[in-house]
Design an enzyme around this catalytic site. Structure first.
Site, PDB file in Angstrom:
ATOM      1  N   ASP A  27       0.824  -1.213   0.000  1.00 31.50           N
ATOM      2  CA  ASP A  27       0.000   0.000   0.000  1.00 31.50           C
ATOM      3  C   ASP A  27       0.855   1.259   0.000  1.00 31.50           C
ATOM      4  OD1 ASP A  27      -2.438   1.158  -0.256  1.00 31.50           O
ATOM      5  OD2 ASP A  27      -2.991   1.014   1.842  1.00 31.50           O
TER       6      ASP A  27
ATOM      7  N   LYS B 122       2.109   4.659  -0.959  1.00 26.72           N
ATOM      8  CA  LYS B 122       1.566   5.866  -1.594  1.00 26.72           C
ATOM      9  C   LYS B 122       1.769   7.009  -0.605  1.00 26.72           C
ATOM     10  CE  LYS B 122      -3.059   4.736   0.009  1.00 26.72           C
ATOM     11  NZ  LYS B 122      -4.469   4.601  -0.305  1.00 26.72           N
TER      12      LYS B 122
ATOM     13  N   ASN C 143       0.136   7.249   2.897  1.00 24.69           N
ATOM     14  CA  ASN C 143       0.523   6.345   3.988  1.00 24.69           C
ATOM     15  C   ASN C 143       1.918   6.628   4.510  1.00 24.69           C
ATOM     16  OD1 ASN C 143      -1.893   5.041   4.056  1.00 24.69           O
ATOM     17  ND2 ASN C 143      -1.286   3.373   2.703  1.00 24.69           N
TER      18      ASN C 143
ATOM     19  N   ASP D  95      -0.170   2.321   8.187  1.00 21.07           N
ATOM     20  CA  ASP D  95      -1.259   1.550   7.585  1.00 21.07           C
ATOM     21  C   ASP D  95      -0.793   0.222   6.974  1.00 21.07           C
ATOM     22  OD1 ASP D  95      -3.624   0.640   6.701  1.00 21.07           O
ATOM     23  OD2 ASP D  95      -4.104   2.342   5.416  1.00 21.07           O
TER      24      ASP D  95
ATOM     25  N   THR E 213      -4.239   0.559  -4.302  1.00 25.66           N
ATOM     26  CA  THR E 213      -4.897   1.779  -4.728  1.00 25.66           C
ATOM     27  C   THR E 213      -4.655   1.872  -6.227  1.00 25.66           C
ATOM     28  OG1 THR E 213      -4.569   2.794  -2.588  1.00 25.66           O
ATOM     29  CG2 THR E 213      -4.879   4.288  -4.445  1.00 25.66           C
TER      30      THR E 213
HETATM   31  N1  ATP Z   1       0.691   7.042  14.231  1.00 28.60           N
HETATM   32  C1  ATP Z   1      -0.014   8.030  13.687  1.00 28.60           C
HETATM   33  N2  ATP Z   1       0.269   9.299  13.975  1.00 28.60           N
HETATM   34  C2  ATP Z   1      -0.451  10.304  13.439  1.00 28.60           C
HETATM   35  N3  ATP Z   1      -1.468  10.115  12.580  1.00 28.60           N
HETATM   36  C3  ATP Z   1      -1.787   8.883  12.240  1.00 28.60           C
HETATM   37  C4  ATP Z   1      -1.082   7.765  12.768  1.00 28.60           C
HETATM   38  N4  ATP Z   1      -1.620   6.654  12.245  1.00 28.60           N
HETATM   39  C5  ATP Z   1      -2.596   7.053  11.435  1.00 28.60           C
HETATM   40  N5  ATP Z   1      -2.722   8.389  11.423  1.00 28.60           N
HETATM   41  C6  ATP Z   1      -3.687   9.183  10.664  1.00 28.60           C
HETATM   42  O1  ATP Z   1      -4.906   8.484  10.604  1.00 28.60           O
HETATM   43  C7  ATP Z   1      -5.245   8.189   9.251  1.00 28.60           C
HETATM   44  C8  ATP Z   1      -5.894   6.826   9.165  1.00 28.60           C
HETATM   45  O2  ATP Z   1      -4.981   5.845   9.629  1.00 28.60           O
HETATM   46  P1  ATP Z   1      -4.831   4.447   8.910  1.00 28.60           P
HETATM   47  O3  ATP Z   1      -4.580   4.678   7.453  1.00 28.60           O
HETATM   48  O4  ATP Z   1      -3.849   3.632   9.652  1.00 28.60           O
HETATM   49  O5  ATP Z   1      -6.276   3.866   9.161  1.00 28.60           O
HETATM   50  P2  ATP Z   1      -7.023   2.813   8.275  1.00 28.60           P
HETATM   51  O6  ATP Z   1      -8.270   2.428   8.993  1.00 28.60           O
HETATM   52  O7  ATP Z   1      -6.101   1.699   7.935  1.00 28.60           O
HETATM   53  O8  ATP Z   1      -7.330   3.690   7.040  1.00 28.60           O
HETATM   54  P3  ATP Z   1      -7.731   3.212   5.647  1.00 28.60           P
HETATM   55  O9  ATP Z   1      -9.095   2.708   5.766  1.00 28.60           O
HETATM   56  O10 ATP Z   1      -7.617   4.462   4.865  1.00 28.60           O
HETATM   57  O11 ATP Z   1      -6.746   2.187   5.270  1.00 28.60           O
HETATM   58  C9  ATP Z   1      -3.935   8.274   8.484  1.00 28.60           C
HETATM   59  O12 ATP Z   1      -4.163   8.636   7.163  1.00 28.60           O
HETATM   60  C10 ATP Z   1      -3.181   9.346   9.245  1.00 28.60           C
HETATM   61  O13 ATP Z   1      -3.514  10.624   8.787  1.00 28.60           O
END
Ligand code: ATP
Length: 587
Positions: free
Chosen positions: A401, A403, A406, A419, A436
C-alpha cells in the site's frame, strides 16, 4: 508487435470487465434473493460494495463513524474484501459518483493527458491546509480474495477513498470463500472466553496462518541482476530488530487482566497497560472501520496515536483476518521508518492499536502543497522507503500500500510508513487483489499472483509522483488507469532528472522478473542505482541525512498538520455479542 500486445491487453481487460458485469448482475439477483431470505453473509458483501449509506459526505453507518468527514465516504469500499464463491464472482461496474462537496470523491477532472492531469491534480490541493514546510492472508495459492482501496481523494490526505458507486472494474472482485477465515471462526457452540481472560497476551504464531506454503519465488529470480559493485555499505536489516521491542507479551496470563489491560514486557521492565492509561485528546484521522486519535499516555506522558476499529464493522466487512494480520505484522516489525505499535487491545466494541504519534502529517499533504518535489527531496524520501522495504522484504513481508498518503512525516522530518492493513507475510505469491488503483502493479490487475515485486513497482509510481506531481498512470476511471498500467506507456516530463527517470523506468517494468528490486540482488539493485549513488545506506538508516522538510509543529502533541474532525459526531460502537467476540480472541 508492441501494438499487438497493447491490443491484446485491452481485449483481456475488456473481457474481464464484461465478465464482471454479467456476473455482477447475477450476483445482484442472487443477493437480493438471499437478502430477502436472510442470508447475511452475501448481503454483507453487496452492501459493502454498493450500498454504503452516505449522507452529506458523512457515513451514517452504525459503527460509530457517523459524522466521519467526507473523505471517508464509502468507508467500506476503501478496504473491500469480499469472500464469495468464484461461481458467483463478479466485479461491480457501476458509475462513478461525483463525490461529495468539498471533500473526497474522485479525481474527476483531467483527461489523462499530461497537462490536464497536472492541473487536475493541482486543483486538488486543499485550500484550508494548515501544514507548512520550512523549506522548499492469503494462506494458499487458491485464495483469491479481492481487497481494494479505491480512488484517490482530492482532499489533503486521503487517497483511499472510494465512492459507493465506484466504476472500478476491479473494485469488487470475488473469490472463493476464504477457507482459512472460515476455519478460524470460532465454533459458536464452544464456550466464550470471558472478558476477564481474553487478554492481549497472544502468540506471534498467528502468522503461520498467513503464510503461503511454497518456497518463495524461485521463478522470480531467474533473471540476472545488474551486477553492480557492492561499494555501498548495506545495512543488515535483520539486525535492526531490537530484541526487546516493547511489544512482546508475557506468556502467563494475569488473572486480573481484562481485555482492556495486559502486562507487556517493555524496555523499562514489565508494564501493565490499561485502556484508561490513555487520555483521548482529538481525532486526527479516519479509516475504514473507525478513527485514529491523538491521545496521551498518562503513565509516560507521551503522546500516542490510538487506532480504534469498530468490531461490528470489521466483521461486517469480513476483515477479521486482515485486521489481525495488520496487528500481527506490526508486532513483529521495528524499523526507523516504519510506525511502531506500542500496544494493542480490545473491549467488547472496539479493537485498539496504540502507535507512536507522528505529528508532521502525511507526505501527501506536503506534495500537494508543493505541486512537486525536487529531485533531491524525492531522493531523500525514496531512500528511506527503500530502507524500509528492504527490511520488510527481508522478513518476507510485502507491504502493498505504498503511496504518499501512507507516509507520515515525523517531527524530525523523517518518514514513518503507516497503515499495514494490506501487509502480508508471504512465502509464495499471493492472489489478493488489493491496493490503490494508481499504484497497483500489472500482475495484480492480471490476477497472476504477486509478491514483493509489487512494492518496487509502487516505489516507481511514488518517485514519479513526487517528481512530477501526479502519478504516471492516471485516468478518471479506474478502468482507464488499469489500461494505462498494462500498456506500460508513460509520459515523461521534458525536464525530468534523467537519472531518476532511468530508475523509474527500471522499477515500472511490467515483467516483474526484470523489475529492479525483484531480481537476484534484491533491494541492492535499487540501492546501487545511480540516483542513490551519493548515499551511504547506513547513514540513511541512522537518520543522518538532512530532511528536506521540517514540519511546522510546536510540540509533540501538535495536531495542526491534521484535519479537524467533528468529535461530537462519534457514536460509541455497538458491542458485539460473545459469539462474535470470539473472532478476536487472539487480538
Ligand atoms: N501514528 C499516527 N500518527 C499520526 N497520525 C496517524 C497515525 N496513524 C494514522 N494516522 C492518521 O490516521 C489516518 C488513518 O490511519 P490508517 O490509514 O492507519 O487507518 P485505516 O483504517 O487503515 O485507514 P484506511 O481505511 O484508509 O486504510 C492516516 O491517514 C493518518 O492521517
Amino acid at each position: 508487435m508492441k501494438m499487438w500486445h497493447v491490443f491484446l491487453d485491452r481485449i483481456l481487460v475488456a473481457c474481464r470487465v464484461s465478465t464482471c458485469v454479467l456476473a455482477n448482475f447475477g450476483l445482484g439477483l442472487y443477493s437480493c434473493w438471499k437478502q430477502f431470505w436472510g442470508d447475511h453473509d452475501v448481503a454483507v458483501g453487496l452492501r459493502a460494495g454498493l450500498a454504503t449509506p452516505t449522507q452529506g459526505g458523512k457515513t451514517t453507518g452504525d459503527n460509530g463513524t457517523t459524522g466521519t468527514p467526507a473523505r471517508t465516504i464509502g468507508i467500506p469500499q476503501t478496504r473491500i474484501a469480499r469472500e464469495m464463491s468464484t461461481a458467483t464472482c463478479a466485479r461491480f461496474c457501476t458509475p462513478l459518483s461525483s463525490g461529495t462537496a468539498g471533500s473526497t470523491s474522485k479525481l474527476t477532472t483531467g483527461n489523462g493527458s499530461g497537462n490536464t492531469m497536472t492541473s487536475a491534480y493541482k486543483k486538488k490541493i486543499p485550500s484550508n491546509n494548515s501544514t507548512t514546510a520550512n523549506t522548499a492472508n492469503d494462506s494458499s495459492n487458491t485464495e483469491t480474495t479481492f481487497t481494494f482501496k479505491l480512488g484517490r481523494s482530492n482532499g489533503r490526505s486521503s487517497s483511499n477513498v472510494a465512492s459507493s458507486e465506484s466504476s472500478d472494474p476491479l473494485e469488487s472482485d470475488y473469490s472463493e470463500e476464504d477457507p482459512e477465515q472460515e476455519q478460524q471462526r470460532p465454533d459458536p457452540t464452544t464456550n466464550s472466553r470471558s472478558s476477564s481472560t481474553a487478554t492481549t497476551t497472544t502468540s506471534s504464531a498467528d502468522h503461520d496462518n498467513d503464510v503461503d506454503e511454497e518456497d518463495e519465488e524461485d521463478d522470480e529470480d531467474e533473471e540476472e541482476g545488474n551486477g553492480r559493485d557492492a561499494d555501498d555499505a548495506t545495512h543488515d536489516s535483520s539486525e535492526s530488530i531490537e530484541e526487546d521491542d516493547g511489544n512482546e507479551t508475557d506468556d502467563e496470563e494475569d488473572d486480573d487482566e481484562s481485555e482492556e489491560s495486559s502486562s507487556v514486557q517493555t524496555a523499562k521492565g514489565v508494564r501493565k497497560y490499561h485502556l484508561d492509561d490513555y487520555q483521548i485528546i482529538k481525532t486526527v484521522g479516519t479509516g475504514t472501520f473507525g478513527r485514529v486519535c491523538l491521545c496521551r499516555d498518562r503513565i509516560s506522558e507521551k503522546y500516542c496515536a490510538m487506532k480504534i476499529l469498530a468490531m461490528t464493522e470489521v466483521i461486517r466487512l469480513k476483515q477479521i483476518e486482515h485486521v489481525k494480520n495488520e496487528r500481527n505484522i506490526l508486532r513483529e516489525i521495528r524499523h526507523p521508518f516504519v510506525i511502531s505499535l506500542e500496544w494493542s487491545t480490545k473491549d467488547d466494541s472496539n479493537l485498539y492499536m496504540i502507535f507512536d504519534y507522528v505529528c508532521g502529517g502525511e507526505l501527501f499533504t506536503y506534495l500537494r502543497n508543493a505541486g512537486k518535489f525536487t529531485s533531491q527531496t524525492s531522493n531523500f524520501y525514496a531512500a528511506e522507503i527503500v530502507s524500509a522495504l528492504e527490511y520488510l522484504h527481508s522478513l518476507q513481508i510485502v507491504y502493498r500500500d505504498l503511496k504518499p498518503e501512507n507516509l507520515l512525516i515525523n517531527r524530525d522530518g523523517h518518514l514513518k510508513i503507516t497503515d499495514f492493513g494490506f501487509a502480508k507475510k508471504l512465502r509464495d505469491r499471493t492472489w489478493t487483489l488489493c491496493g490503490t488503483p494508481e499504484y497497483i502493479a500489472p500482475e495484480i490487475i492480471q490476477s497472476k499472483g504477486h509478491n514483493k515485486a509489487v512494492d518496487w513497482w509502487a516505489l516507481g509510481v511514488l518517485i514519479y509522483e513526487m517528481l512530477v506531481g501526479y502519478p504516471p498512470f492516471y485516468d478518471e476511471q479506474p478502468f482507464g488507469i488499469y489500461e494505462k498500467i498494462l500498456s506500460g506507456k508513460i509520459e515523461w516530463e521534458r525536464h525530468m532528472d534523467p537519472i531518476a527517470k532511468d530508475l523509474i523506468k527500471k522499477l515500472l517494468v511490467n515483467d516483474r522478473t526484470k523489475r529492479l528490486g525483484n531480481m537476484k540482488n534484491g533491494a541492492d539493485d535499487v540501492k546501487r542505482h545511480r540516483w542513490f549513488k551519493h548515499l551511504n545506506w547506513n547513514d540513511v538508516y541512522s537518520k543522518k541525512l538532512k530532511p528536506p522538510i521540517l514540519p511546522d509543529v510546536h510540540h509533540d502533541g501538535d495536531t495542526k498538520n491534521f484535519d479537524d474532525y467533528p468529535e461530537k459526531d462519534w457514536k460509541p460502537a455497538k458491542a458485539v455479542d460473545q459469539r462474535d467476540l470470539q473472532y478476536f480472541n487472539d487480538f
